[in-house]
Design a protein around this motif. Structure first.
Motif, short mmCIF file in Angstrom:
data_model
loop_
_atom_site.label_atom_id
_atom_site.label_comp_id
_atom_site.label_asym_id
_atom_site.label_seq_id
_atom_site.Cartn_x
_atom_site.Cartn_y
_atom_site.Cartn_z
N ASN A 178 40.03 36.44 40.16
CA ASN A 178 40.07 37.83 40.99
C ASN A 178 41.40 38.41 41.32
OD1 ASN A 178 37.50 37.54 40.58
ND2 ASN A 178 36.97 36.89 42.66
N TRP A 179 42.33 37.34 41.75
CA TRP A 179 43.57 37.69 42.42
C TRP A 179 44.55 38.11 41.05
CZ3 TRP A 179 48.85 37.05 41.43
CH2 TRP A 179 49.84 37.54 42.22
N LEU A 180 44.37 37.37 39.99
CA LEU A 180 45.21 37.95 38.76
C LEU A 180 44.74 39.10 38.22
CD1 LEU A 180 45.56 34.30 37.07
CD2 LEU A 180 47.35 35.61 37.80
N ARG A 181 43.67 39.39 38.09
CA ARG A 181 42.92 40.51 37.82
C ARG A 181 43.38 41.98 38.38
NH1 ARG A 181 38.20 37.75 36.33
NH2 ARG A 181 37.28 38.03 38.27
N GLU A 182 43.51 41.42 39.94
CA GLU A 182 44.14 42.75 40.72
C GLU A 182 45.43 42.85 40.58
OE1 GLU A 182 43.34 41.74 44.69
OE2 GLU A 182 40.90 41.71 44.43
N TYR A 183 46.40 41.63 40.22
CA TYR A 183 47.75 41.81 39.89
C TYR A 183 48.04 42.45 38.79
CZ TYR A 183 52.52 40.39 40.09
OH TYR A 183 53.96 40.44 40.29
N GLY A 184 46.98 42.57 37.81
CA GLY A 184 47.22 43.05 36.34
C GLY A 184 47.72 42.08 35.34
N MET A 185 47.67 40.95 35.52
CA MET A 185 48.11 40.02 34.37
C MET A 185 46.94 39.78 33.52
SD MET A 185 50.78 39.38 35.64
CE MET A 185 51.34 38.13 34.32
N GLN A 186 47.70 39.55 32.17
CA GLN A 186 46.82 39.44 30.88
C GLN A 186 45.94 38.34 30.88
OE1 GLN A 186 50.28 39.12 28.09
NE2 GLN A 186 49.58 36.79 28.10
N GLU A 187 45.19 38.22 29.94
CA GLU A 187 44.30 37.25 29.68
C GLU A 187 45.26 36.29 28.71
OE1 GLU A 187 41.26 36.39 30.78
OE2 GLU A 187 41.15 38.11 31.88
N TYR A 188 45.25 35.04 28.97
CA TYR A 188 45.94 34.03 28.26
C TYR A 188 45.12 33.23 27.22
CZ TYR A 188 48.85 34.48 32.38
OH TYR A 188 49.78 35.12 33.11
N LYS A 189 45.69 32.64 26.20
CA LYS A 189 44.98 32.10 25.00
C LYS A 189 44.32 30.85 25.48
CE LYS A 189 45.65 34.97 21.54
NZ LYS A 189 46.54 34.68 20.66
N LYS A 190 45.09 30.30 26.55
CA LYS A 190 44.77 28.80 26.82
C LYS A 190 45.25 28.76 28.54
CE LYS A 190 46.11 24.08 26.66
NZ LYS A 190 47.08 23.22 26.03
N GLU A 191 44.38 28.13 29.39
CA GLU A 191 44.76 28.12 30.71
C GLU A 191 44.59 26.51 31.06
OE1 GLU A 191 43.42 32.56 32.02
OE2 GLU A 191 42.21 30.92 32.56
N GLU A 192 45.32 26.05 32.04
CA GLU A 192 45.19 24.89 32.50
C GLU A 192 45.19 25.08 34.19
OE1 GLU A 192 47.84 21.99 31.18
OE2 GLU A 192 47.41 22.35 29.02
N PHE A 193 44.18 24.48 35.01
CA PHE A 193 43.89 24.66 36.18
C PHE A 193 43.74 23.45 36.91
CE2 PHE A 193 41.49 26.07 40.04
CZ PHE A 193 42.42 27.08 40.49
#
Length: 279
Positions: A178-193
């Motif tokens: 949610n924070w990343l969406r508010e900040y306007g960041m792109q969708e990544y091809k791959k994510e690690e969390f």
């Protein structure tokens, strides 16, 4: 072929082998550290709060705020300390505006604060540090501190100490997304969390139960690391709310090109943009 010629050829072959070995190793190092494998995060700022009582004013305290960056960090130090409305700054030497703190250098700032109301109040300091201040009849009667276990260790080390549940991981993942969406960041091809508990509640005596999580998110575009984030997330089990306290970003891909070693930047939105979720 004489001995001198044979020796020269042997030396040339050895030299070429050494150069090839260095080249192959450099490629392997780059791949290991920057391209395919996770870059294990350390908390970029190690923080400490120290208090001393003011003999001339029992409602006041001297507070020392110390920061030691593990990487070069761009941050606004004046936003690093969050006081409740019942405690106010009197004076201090904390700079305002974004500045760069240098890796492994220790920064100390001295302030004077004063309690203006009776009660039990919580001071937060970037990142993951709390102080519980007990004010009774106009006097500061006690201060109890909570700090990060060890900011010099990678986050994965703490999985040996206490693992979080899959359910809690999903909650933390949702709030970071949610924070990343508010900040306007792109969708990544791959994510690690990955997340771990970096500090826990101060004292159940004061009916305050806070856990602090360190969460690392790596965003990849194709096979290259694009962005790395480190979230410091607070879970208040007394109010049943979870919210982001601090966000640090390493931007590997920028309009200027790809950076092997980007500078870390504190990009926390302090004006209500961090959001919160029900636990």
């Amino acid at each position: 072929m004489n001995k001198i010629t044979k020796a020269s050829l042997a030396l040339a072959v050895i030299f070429i082998i050494i150069l090839l070995a260095i080249f192959v190793q450099s490629l392997a190092d780059e791949k290991r550290e920057y391209v395919t494998d996770p870059v294990i995060a350390h908390i970029p700022l190690e923080a400490h709060l120290r208090f001393s009582f003011d003999p001339d004013d029992p409602a006041s305290m001297n507070m020392e705020y110390t920061l030691t960056p593990s990487v070069d960090v761009k941050t606004d130090i004046s936003e690093g300390i969050v006081l409740p409305e019942e405690i106010v700054f009197v004076e201090g030497d904390i700079p305002t505006g974004q500045i760069t703190l240098s890796k492994n250098k220790k920064y100390k700032y001295n302030t004077k604060i004063k309690a203006v109301d009776t009660g039990i109040w919580t001071i937060y300091a970037t990142p993951g540090v709390y102080a519980i201040v007990n004010v009774f009849e106009g006097e500061v009667s006690s201060v109890i501190g909570q700090e990060v276990f060890d900011a010099t260790e990678p986050v994965t080390m703490y999985r040996l100490r206490e693992e979080i549940s899959n359910e809690q991981r999903d909650v933390l993942m949702n709030i970071t997304k949610n924070w990343l969406r508010e900040y306007g960041m792109q969708e990544y091809k791959k994510e690690e969390f990955n997340c771990t508990i970096i500090s826990s509640h101060v004292s159940r005596i004061h009916d305050i139960d806070i856990k602090c999580y360190g969460c690392e998110m790596l965003g990849y575009s194709n096979s290259k690391l694009y962005d790395k984030y480190y979230f410091v997330i607070e879970e208040d089990q007394h109010t049943n709310k979870t919210k982001i306290r601090n966000v640090y970003r390493w931007a590997y891909q920028t309009p200027a090109g790809y950076h092997l070693k980007p500078v870390c930047e504190d990009i926390t939105m302090k004006s209500g943009g961090n959001g919160d979720l029900k636990g």
